[in-house]
Design a protein around this motif. Structure first.
Motif, PDB file in Angstrom:
ATOM      1  N   SER A 316     113.801  41.712 -91.267  1.00 42.69           N
ATOM      2  CA  SER A 316     112.447  41.570 -91.107  1.00 42.69           C
ATOM      3  C   SER A 316     111.663  42.872 -91.271  1.00 42.69           C
ATOM      4  N   PHE A 317     112.330  44.071 -91.031  1.00 42.76           N
ATOM      5  CA  PHE A 317     111.540  45.339 -91.304  1.00 42.76           C
ATOM      6  C   PHE A 317     111.788  45.779 -92.733  1.00 42.76           C
ATOM      7  N   GLU A 318     110.920  46.598 -93.111  1.00 43.28           N
ATOM      8  CA  GLU A 318     110.811  47.230 -94.213  1.00 43.28           C
ATOM      9  C   GLU A 318     111.621  48.398 -94.219  1.00 43.28           C
ATOM     10  N   ASP A 319     112.268  48.862 -95.216  1.00 43.08           N
ATOM     11  CA  ASP A 319     113.326  49.887 -95.141  1.00 43.08           C
ATOM     12  C   ASP A 319     112.578  51.367 -94.531  1.00 43.08           C
ATOM     13  N   ALA A 320     111.329  51.485 -94.826  1.00 45.17           N
ATOM     14  CA  ALA A 320     110.553  52.685 -94.602  1.00 45.17           C
ATOM     15  C   ALA A 320     110.160  52.948 -93.061  1.00 45.17           C
ATOM     16  N   ASP A 321     110.029  51.553 -92.687  1.00 49.55           N
ATOM     17  CA  ASP A 321     109.246  51.476 -91.148  1.00 49.55           C
ATOM     18  C   ASP A 321     110.193  52.137 -90.178  1.00 49.55           C
ATOM     19  N   VAL A 322     109.643  53.173 -89.534  1.00 52.23           N
ATOM     20  CA  VAL A 322     110.270  53.811 -88.649  1.00 52.23           C
ATOM     21  C   VAL A 322     110.914  53.289 -87.210  1.00 52.23           C
ATOM     22  N   ARG A 323     110.345  52.247 -87.307  1.00 54.36           N
ATOM     23  CA  ARG A 323     110.951  51.292 -85.978  1.00 54.36           C
ATOM     24  C   ARG A 323     112.346  50.631 -86.376  1.00 54.36           C
ATOM     25  N   LYS A 324     112.643  50.455 -87.456  1.00 54.87           N
ATOM     26  CA  LYS A 324     114.139  50.056 -88.149  1.00 54.87           C
ATOM     27  C   LYS A 324     115.101  50.998 -87.927  1.00 54.87           C
ATOM     28  N   SER A 325     114.832  52.210 -88.289  1.00 48.91           N
ATOM     29  CA  SER A 325     115.612  53.345 -88.179  1.00 48.91           C
ATOM     30  C   SER A 325     115.081  54.774 -88.409  1.00 48.91           C
ATOM     31  N   ALA A 326     115.132  55.677 -88.101  1.00 47.37           N
ATOM     32  CA  ALA A 326     114.667  57.045 -87.987  1.00 47.37           C
ATOM     33  C   ALA A 326     115.919  58.065 -87.545  1.00 47.37           C
ATOM     34  N   THR A 327     115.515  59.138 -88.398  1.00 48.45           N
ATOM     35  CA  THR A 327     116.290  60.275 -88.111  1.00 48.45           C
ATOM     36  C   THR A 327     115.490  61.071 -87.283  1.00 48.45           C
ATOM     37  N   LEU A 328     116.046  61.287 -85.913  1.00 46.94           N
ATOM     38  CA  LEU A 328     115.146  62.212 -85.179  1.00 46.94           C
ATOM     39  C   LEU A 328     115.804  63.612 -84.993  1.00 46.94           C
ATOM     40  N   PRO A 329     114.753  64.763 -85.198  1.00 39.29           N
ATOM     41  CA  PRO A 329     115.335  65.979 -85.221  1.00 39.29           C
ATOM     42  C   PRO A 329     115.720  66.455 -83.793  1.00 39.29           C
ATOM     43  N   GLY A 330     116.740  66.969 -83.640  1.00 37.07           N
ATOM     44  CA  GLY A 330     117.170  67.416 -82.314  1.00 37.07           C
ATOM     45  C   GLY A 330     118.168  66.224 -81.588  1.00 37.07           C
ATOM     46  N   PHE A 331     118.215  65.326 -82.449  1.00 36.83           N
ATOM     47  CA  PHE A 331     119.029  64.154 -81.814  1.00 36.83           C
ATOM     48  C   PHE A 331     120.158  63.782 -82.997  1.00 36.83           C
ATOM     49  N   THR A 332     119.783  63.262 -83.894  1.00 35.01           N
ATOM     50  CA  THR A 332     120.479  62.515 -84.916  1.00 35.01           C
ATOM     51  C   THR A 332     121.509  63.756 -85.481  1.00 35.01           C
ATOM     52  N   ASP A 333     120.990  65.085 -85.700  1.00 37.13           N
ATOM     53  CA  ASP A 333     121.766  65.973 -86.060  1.00 37.13           C
ATOM     54  C   ASP A 333     122.726  66.624 -85.107  1.00 37.13           C
ATOM     55  N   GLN A 334     122.578  66.229 -83.829  1.00 33.68           N
ATOM     56  CA  GLN A 334     123.466  66.387 -82.662  1.00 33.68           C
ATOM     57  C   GLN A 334     124.444  65.388 -82.569  1.00 33.68           C
ATOM     58  N   VAL A 335     123.927  64.280 -82.323  1.00 28.55           N
ATOM     59  CA  VAL A 335     124.905  62.974 -81.846  1.00 28.55           C
ATOM     60  C   VAL A 335     125.309  62.295 -83.184  1.00 28.55           C
ATOM     61  N   GLY A 336     124.624  62.150 -84.286  1.00 28.18           N
ATOM     62  CA  GLY A 336     125.148  61.445 -85.519  1.00 28.18           C
ATOM     63  C   GLY A 336     124.417  60.052 -85.646  1.00 28.18           C
ATOM     64  N   THR A 337     124.106  59.447 -84.653  1.00 25.02           N
ATOM     65  CA  THR A 337     123.462  58.159 -84.802  1.00 25.02           C
ATOM     66  C   THR A 337     121.960  58.344 -84.874  1.00 25.02           C
ATOM     67  N   LYS A 338     121.177  57.477 -85.492  1.00 22.99           N
ATOM     68  CA  LYS A 338     119.589  57.296 -85.689  1.00 22.99           C
ATOM     69  C   LYS A 338     119.164  56.673 -84.570  1.00 22.99           C
ATOM     70  N   ALA A 339     117.654  56.570 -84.335  1.00 25.41           N
ATOM     71  CA  ALA A 339     116.989  55.610 -83.193  1.00 25.41           C
ATOM     72  C   ALA A 339     116.848  54.433 -84.150  1.00 25.41           C
ATOM     73  N   GLY A 340     116.749  53.536 -83.405  1.00 24.75           N
ATOM     74  CA  GLY A 340     116.493  52.168 -83.909  1.00 24.75           C
ATOM     75  C   GLY A 340     117.747  51.242 -84.317  1.00 24.75           C
ATOM     76  N   PHE A 341     118.163  51.033 -85.362  1.00 18.55           N
ATOM     77  CA  PHE A 341     119.496  50.236 -85.691  1.00 18.55           C
ATOM     78  C   PHE A 341     120.218  51.228 -86.562  1.00 18.55           C
ATOM     79  N   ASN A 342     121.695  50.680 -86.314  1.00 16.90           N
ATOM     80  CA  ASN A 342     122.834  51.538 -87.082  1.00 16.90           C
ATOM     81  C   ASN A 342     123.715  50.645 -87.588  1.00 16.90           C
ATOM     82  N   VAL A 343     123.914  50.718 -88.906  1.00 16.40           N
ATOM     83  CA  VAL A 343     124.800  49.974 -89.735  1.00 16.40           C
ATOM     84  C   VAL A 343     125.597  51.063 -90.732  1.00 16.40           C
ATOM     85  N   GLY A 344     126.437  50.504 -91.052  1.00 20.81           N
ATOM     86  CA  GLY A 344     127.359  51.339 -92.147  1.00 20.81           C
ATOM     87  C   GLY A 344     128.387  52.321 -91.378  1.00 20.81           C
TER      88      GLY A 344
END
Length: 521
Positions: A316-344
Motif C-alpha cells: 500500500s506504500f509507494e516505493d519512495a515513501d520514507v515510511r515504507k523503508s529508509a536508509t538512516l545515516p548513522g544507523f543503516t551503515d552500522q546495523v545493516g537494516t533499514k528503518a521501516g520494513f525489510n525484505v530480501g
C-alpha cells in the motif's frame, strides 16, 4: 525464540471485582508498577504518587497484550508459527483469525491490567489535588477510553467506597459521555505543551485525546446488539473533533516532523517536533521489543524472529515513501537494516559486532538469509515474512548481538491529530482547511506523491495505516471505518461483527454480578 506469554500476578481480593485478577506486578521489561492493595472497610485509601499512576502506562509498551490485541487482529501484522517457535498455544494465531474467546490469555491480561490502571488513576483523580489531580483525571480518561474501546463497558467504584462494595458497570454508550465530561474539566488544570513535557499530561494531550473520543463517539453510541455499526457520525461531534485538533495545532511548539523517523529513533525524546504524549524511556520501559520481535537471531541486535507485516499492507506504500523503508545515516551503515520494513537479503555487521564490515547474513542452516514477501499463519521457514523496524535502536548500544534502548514510545502525535481533522471534515464537519490540503501536507514530508483529488474515506484509512502503523491505532481505525471484520491476508473469511468488542473474562463475570458478557461470547 522469545517466549512472551508471562503471567500477571493477581494481588487483589476476588470480592473486589474492579480489581479481580488485576495486574499487580508486571514482567520486568514493563516495569514501574506498584503493588495494588485492597483497602479495608472503614479505612481511608492512600493517594498514590502521580508518577506511580503514569507507571500504569508501561503495560501498554510491549509486543504482547494491549499492543497485540490492536495490531495482530488487523491487516498490519501477524505472528507466524515457525516450526515449534512462536506457536505459544495459538495465542497470536487466534488474534489474527478472530477466533479468540473469553479464555484468551492476552485478552485476560489486558482486562486485568486496565482495571488495575483504573484503580490507581481513580485514586489520583479523586484524592490528589491541583495539577496532579488534573493529570490523574487525564490518565483515568485515557484508561477508561482504552477499556470501553476494547471491552464495551467499564467498572466504576469511587475511591472512598468500602472494599466490599461491588463496582457498578457503565456501558460505553454512557461511558463515553462521562469520559468526555471529566477530561474537558481537567484541561484547565494541565500545563501547556512546551516540547520538554511530552511525557506528562498537557492541555494539548488532553485536546488530542478529546478529538479521539469525539471521533469515535458514534462507534461507542452504537447499540450493544450492533457493535459493528453502521455508525452515524453527528456533525456536531465532528466539529468538536475539528475544534480540538485546531487547538492542538495552534501550539507553535508542535509541527509535523519533516524527518518522519525523528519521531521514533533513539533520540526521539528531543528530535521529534510532533510527539505530543509519550512514555519516556527513562521511566521503566525498554523499546527493544519493537525491533527484536521481528528481527532474525543473526542480525544486530539479535532478534526473536517473530512477527511480520503482510505483503498487501506493505504494497500500500509507494516505493519512495520514507515510511515504507529508509536508509538512516548513522544507523543503516552500522546495523545493516533499514528503518521501516525489510525484505530480501538481510545484512549486518560481521560477527554481530558494530564497527565490523557489513556482510550478507545467513540463516541458522548456513543458507542466505533472505526475508520473503510470503508468510503463513501456520507454516513458515525462519526467513518467511517482511520484517518491521519502527523504533530503530541506538547502534552504540548494540554489540555482540545484544541491545539497548533510549526510544520513547509514542501514544499521541500531531500527524494523527491532523488526519483526525481531515476525517472529521469528510464525515460532516466544517472548516476552511480541506482534507486534500491536510493529507498532502503530510505526504509531502514523507516523500509520497501528492494526491490530485479530495481523499475518500477509503483513501484516508489507507493513509492513516501508512502514517501510524505499529502505533496501536489500527484496530480502532478499522472498526470506525467499518472494515475490521472484512477478510485480510491469512484470514480469508469475514469474521462475526461481534468481534469488534473483546469478551469479558469468566473470572470477572463470576465476581461481579453487574458485569454481563458481550454479545457473541
Amino acid at each position: 525464540m522469545k517466549t512472551s506469554m508471562k503471567s500477571y500476578v493477581a494481588g487483589v481480593a476476588a470480592a473486589f471485582a474492579l480489581f479481580t485478577s488485576s495486574c499487580t506486578k508486571l514482567e520486568p521489561e514493563l516495569g514501574g508498577q506498584e503493588t495494588i492493595g485492597v483497602v479495608k472497610d472503614g479505612a481511608t485509601p492512600a493517594a498514590p504518587t502521580i508518577s506511580s499512576v503514569y507507571g500504569q502506562l508501561n503495560q501498554l509498551v510491549s509486543q504482547e497484550n494491549w499492543f497485540a490485541l490492536n495490531e495482530h487482529s488487523t491487516d498490519e501484522i501477524l505472528g507466524p508459527t515457525r516450526g515449534t517457535d512462536w506457536d505459544d498455544f495459538g495465542t497470536w494465531r487466534r488474534l489474527h483469525l478472530h477466533t479468540w474467546g473469553p479464555d484468551h490469555n492476552q485478552i485476560n491480561n489486558v482486562w486485568n491490567g486496565l482495571n488495575g490502571a483504573l484503580f490507581q488513576s481513580t485514586l489520583a483523580a479523586e484524592l490528589l489535588t491541583g495539577q496532579a489531580q488534573a493529570e490523574g483525571k487525564f490518565l483515568r480518561s485515557y484508561f477508561r477510553f482504552l477499556m470501553i474501546d476494547a471491552f464495551g463497558q467499564m467498572q466504576v467504584r469511587p475511591a472512598t467506597a468500602p472494599a466490599s462494595a461491588i463496582p457498578s458497570v457503565v456501558p460505553r454508550s454512557e461511558a463515553i459521555d462521562l469520559i468526555i465530561t471529566e477530561l474537558e474539566s481537567a484541561v484547565a488544570g494541565l500545563p501547556a505543551f512546551t516540547g520538554t513535557n511530552r511525557h506528562v499530561a498537557t492541555k494539548e494531550a488532553a485536546w488530542a485525546l478529546l478529538a479521539k473520543l469525539y471521533l469515535n463517539k458514534a462507534v461507542y453510541k452504537a447499540p450493544a446488539t450492533a457493535p459493528a455499526g453502521p455508525y452515524t457520525f453527528a456533525a456536531a461531534d465532528m466539529n468538536k473533533v475539528i475544534q480540538y485538533c485546531n487547538s492542538v495545532a495552534a501550539n507553535t511548539n508542535l509541527a509535523v516532523e519533516t524527518n518522519y523517523w525523528d519521531n521514533f529513533v533513539w533520540t526521539n525524546n528531543s528530535a521529534s517536533s510532533e510527539n505530543i504524549f509519550v512514555r519516556r524511556n527513562t521511566d521503566g520501559i525498554n523499546m527493544v521489543w519493537a525491533t527484536c520481535m521481528g528481527g532474525h537471531y543473526n542480525q544486530a541486535p539479535s532478534g526473536w524472529n517473530g512477527f511480520t507485516t503482510l505483503s498487501d499492507f506493505y504494497d500500500s506504500f509507494e516505493d519512495a515513501d520514507v515510511r515504507k523503508s529508509a536508509t538512516l545515516p548513522g544507523f543503516t551503515d552500522q546495523v545493516g537494516t533499514k528503518a521501516g520494513f525489510n525484505v530480501g537479503q538481510a545484512r549486518g555487521p560481521q560477527g554481530q559486532r558494530i564497527g565490523n564490515p557489513l556482510v550478507d547474513l545467513k540463516d541458522r542452516s548456513g543458507n542466505p538469509l533472505v526475508f520473503t514477501r510470503n508468510v503463513s499463519i501456520f507454516f513458515n521457514g525462519e526467513a518467511s515474512g517482511i520484517r518491521t523496524n519502527k523504533f530503530p535502536l541506538d547502534p552504540s548500544s548494540i554489540n555482540d548481538g545484544g541491545w539497548g534502548s533510549t526510544n520513547d514510545f509514542v501514544f499521541l502525535r500531531l500527524s494523527d491529530v491532523r488526519l483526525m481533522k481531515a476525517e472529521a471534515i469528510l464525515r460532516g464537519g466544517t472548516d476552511a482547511e480541506t482534507p486534500l490540503a491536510i493529507v498532502n501536507s503530510i505526504r509531502s514530508r514523507r516523500n509520497a506523491t501528492a494526491l490530485t483529488a479530495a481523499p475518500t474515506l477509503t483513501v484516508l484509512l489507507a493513509e492513516r495505516g501508512r502514517e501510524l502503523y505499529l502505533e496501536g491505532w489500527r484496530r480502532n481505525d478499522m472498526i470506525r471505518y467499518g472494515v475490521f471484520n472484512k477478510p485480510v491476508q491469512e484470514r480469508a473469511a469475514e469474521s462475526d461483527p461481534t468481534k469488534v468488542i473483546f469478551p469479558i473474562p469468566a473470572i470477572a463475570l463470576s465476581s461481579n454480578p453487574n458485569l454481563k458478557q458481550n454479545p457473541g461470547y
